[in-house]
Scaffold this motif. Structure first.
Motif, mmCIF file in Angstrom:
data_model
loop_
_atom_site.group_PDB
_atom_site.id
_atom_site.type_symbol
_atom_site.label_atom_id
_atom_site.label_comp_id
_atom_site.label_asym_id
_atom_site.label_seq_id
_atom_site.Cartn_x
_atom_site.Cartn_y
_atom_site.Cartn_z
ATOM 1 N N GLN A 149 34.584 43.342 41.457
ATOM 2 C CA GLN A 149 34.985 44.647 40.440
ATOM 3 C C GLN A 149 36.178 45.081 41.071
ATOM 4 O O GLN A 149 37.342 45.614 40.211
ATOM 5 N N HIS A 150 35.655 45.628 42.729
ATOM 6 C CA HIS A 150 37.014 46.207 42.919
ATOM 7 C C HIS A 150 38.128 45.167 43.347
ATOM 8 O O HIS A 150 39.533 45.481 43.319
ATOM 9 N N ALA A 151 38.478 43.406 43.605
ATOM 10 C CA ALA A 151 39.383 42.556 42.834
ATOM 11 C C ALA A 151 40.039 42.705 42.281
ATOM 12 O O ALA A 151 41.553 42.742 42.058
ATOM 13 N N LEU A 152 38.752 42.932 41.347
ATOM 14 C CA LEU A 152 40.197 42.925 39.914
ATOM 15 C C LEU A 152 41.201 44.242 39.556
ATOM 16 O O LEU A 152 41.674 44.321 38.826
ATOM 17 N N TRP A 153 40.270 44.940 39.081
ATOM 18 C CA TRP A 153 40.668 45.833 39.600
ATOM 19 C C TRP A 153 41.995 46.261 40.569
ATOM 20 O O TRP A 153 43.456 47.129 39.623
ATOM 21 N N ALA A 154 42.081 45.845 41.315
ATOM 22 C CA ALA A 154 43.620 45.999 42.883
ATOM 23 C C ALA A 154 44.338 45.206 41.956
ATOM 24 O O ALA A 154 45.274 45.078 42.563
ATOM 25 N N GLY A 155 43.942 44.002 40.475
ATOM 26 C CA GLY A 155 45.109 43.227 40.508
ATOM 27 C C GLY A 155 45.437 42.256 41.694
ATOM 28 O O GLY A 155 46.347 41.488 41.661
ATOM 29 N N ARG A 176 41.720 35.542 36.456
ATOM 30 C CA ARG A 176 42.526 34.837 35.334
ATOM 31 C C ARG A 176 42.976 35.914 34.531
ATOM 32 O O ARG A 176 42.303 36.621 35.234
ATOM 33 N N PRO A 177 43.787 35.500 33.695
ATOM 34 C CA PRO A 177 44.664 36.712 33.523
ATOM 35 C C PRO A 177 43.127 38.093 32.488
ATOM 36 O O PRO A 177 43.325 38.675 32.175
ATOM 37 N N ASP A 178 42.109 37.048 32.256
ATOM 38 C CA ASP A 178 41.650 37.769 31.026
ATOM 39 C C ASP A 178 39.984 37.326 31.961
ATOM 40 O O ASP A 178 38.982 38.230 31.106
ATOM 41 N N ASP A 179 39.998 37.843 33.034
ATOM 42 C CA ASP A 179 38.388 37.723 33.895
ATOM 43 C C ASP A 179 38.086 38.720 33.212
ATOM 44 O O ASP A 179 38.704 40.167 33.578
ATOM 45 N N SER A 229 45.998 58.060 31.103
ATOM 46 C CA SER A 229 48.346 58.398 32.473
ATOM 47 C C SER A 229 48.002 57.227 33.004
ATOM 48 O O SER A 229 49.649 57.485 33.047
ATOM 49 N N GLN A 230 47.140 56.585 33.220
ATOM 50 C CA GLN A 230 47.318 55.527 34.095
ATOM 51 C C GLN A 230 48.538 54.489 33.638
ATOM 52 O O GLN A 230 49.055 54.316 32.059
ATOM 53 N N ALA A 231 49.266 53.172 33.791
ATOM 54 C CA ALA A 231 49.647 51.876 33.376
ATOM 55 C C ALA A 231 48.680 51.650 32.342
ATOM 56 O O ALA A 231 48.209 51.028 33.503
ATOM 57 N N ALA A 232 49.141 51.065 31.813
ATOM 58 C CA ALA A 232 48.140 50.384 31.063
ATOM 59 C C ALA A 232 48.362 49.288 31.451
ATOM 60 O O ALA A 232 46.491 48.108 31.298
ATOM 61 N N ALA A 233 48.776 48.290 32.403
ATOM 62 C CA ALA A 233 47.948 47.181 33.652
ATOM 63 C C ALA A 233 46.764 47.553 33.934
ATOM 64 O O ALA A 233 45.908 47.418 34.522
ATOM 65 N N ARG A 249 43.365 46.673 33.954
ATOM 66 C CA ARG A 249 41.967 45.692 34.919
ATOM 67 C C ARG A 249 40.957 46.647 34.902
ATOM 68 O O ARG A 249 39.708 45.788 36.021
ATOM 69 N N GLN A 250 40.742 48.181 34.755
ATOM 70 C CA GLN A 250 39.391 48.806 34.825
ATOM 71 C C GLN A 250 38.565 48.820 34.558
ATOM 72 O O GLN A 250 37.566 48.588 34.576
#
Length: 306
Positions: free
Chosen positions: A121-127, A156-159, A214-218, A222-223
């Motif tokens: 989860q953290h790897a995904l959230w961190a990008g 992957r971008p949609d993981d 208010s966070q960025a869309a990216a 990821r979240q």
């Protein structure tokens, strides 16, 4: 080697199956105690516990691995090593000392990155672009023991966390058996972890999973993917909680949290560009496409998610 496998959730099952099918002798399983499940809250064995019973080996379910009765039972099984995948309890030194070749953990990150309960989860959230799995010998310090082997996996971008963890569980099963093979024949050497690039991955709570528009869309994207399937990203509309499935980036921008429901899409503003909602689930309702949800509420534009 004689081995006792320790694990609890479904993600540990590929490794248990691989160990059971390997040249090593599976002489027992350790898992967390049965837990209430379903509407009737009946006590139900863990996925690993159920699989261990089906394999016909002793299944140990200590309330905590420090219990003398558990340690006596484990000692009686005389394991040379104990492979571990997502067991879910900290092992005291007295338990770590029982197998002469140690407890060998499969962890779903490239250690020393993302030590802790929620590395995927953290790897995904961190990008992160790449993650993987590492085998290491368990020591008292969290996920800090010397390592044996690793595998890498492209994110992957949609993981979602569920999809990525599924791939790591399957690939990691082979890594765990290969590690046991190398320990048994003496071809593997332990490599101490360095202090460089250590990061931590604590459990993600329901409160953590609330979307901040208010966070960025990216970051929102990821979240939501990091929290899918659990604990589930969420927001509120008109004071009611709404669970969110993965979103996609959309053209244009809106004020953070503002909703626009069109004929083919429901978009929400973030701190940068808008995002398109996928499936949503209101409290007490089934999961449904965002368009159906918006039509049911007769959203007309200008409403705000918080």
């Amino acid at each position: 080697m004689r081995v006792v496998f320790a694990g609890t959730p479904e993600v540990a099952l590929p490794s248990l199956a691989a160990v059971a099918d390997s040249a090593h002798e599976l002489v027992g399983v350790v898992t967390r105690p049965d837990a209430p499940s379903g509407r009737g809250r009946r006590l139900t064995p863990s996925p690993v516990g159920e699989a261990g019973e089906a394999l016909g080996v002793p299944v140990l379910k200590p309330g905590h691995p420090r219990e003398p009765e558990f340690q006596d039972a484990l000692r009686a099984l005389a394991p040379e090593a104990c492979p571990v995948v997502a067991y879910g309890a900290l092992l005291p030194q007295s338990a770590l000392d029982i197998p002469p070749r140690g407890w060998v953990n499969l962890h779903f990150s490239l250690l020393p990155a993302w030590r802790g309960a929620a590395p995927v989860q953290h790897a995904l959230w961190a990008g992160d672009d790449v993650t993987g799995a590492t085998t290491f010998r368990v020591v008292k310090e969290l996920d800090a023991g010397p390592t044996y082997g690793l595998m890498t996996e492209t994110i992957r971008p949609d993981d979602t966390a569920g999809a990525l963890l599924g791939r790591l569980a399957e690939g990691g099963a082979g890594l765990l058996v290969a590690t046991l093979d190398g320990i048994a024949d003496g071809s593997l050497e332990e490599r101490p972890q360095t202090g460089d690039d250590v990061s931590f991955a604590p459990k993600i709570t329901v409160d953590d999973a609330r979307v901040d528009w208010s966070q960025a869309a990216a970051v929102v994207d990821r979240q939501v993917r990091a929290c899918t399937p659990a604990p589930g990203a969420w927001t509120t509309y008109a004071g009611e909680r709404v669970k969110l499935g993965p979103v996609t980036l959309a053209d244009g921008s809106l004020p953070p949290g503002e909703v626009v429901a069109g004929k083919t899409a429901v978009v929400v503003g973030t701190g940068t560009q808008a995002v398109r909602l996928g499936d949503v689930q209101a409290v007490g309702k089934r999961s449904m496409p965002a368009g159906d949800w918006a039509r049911g509420l007769r959203l007309r534009g200008g409403e705000v998610l918080q």
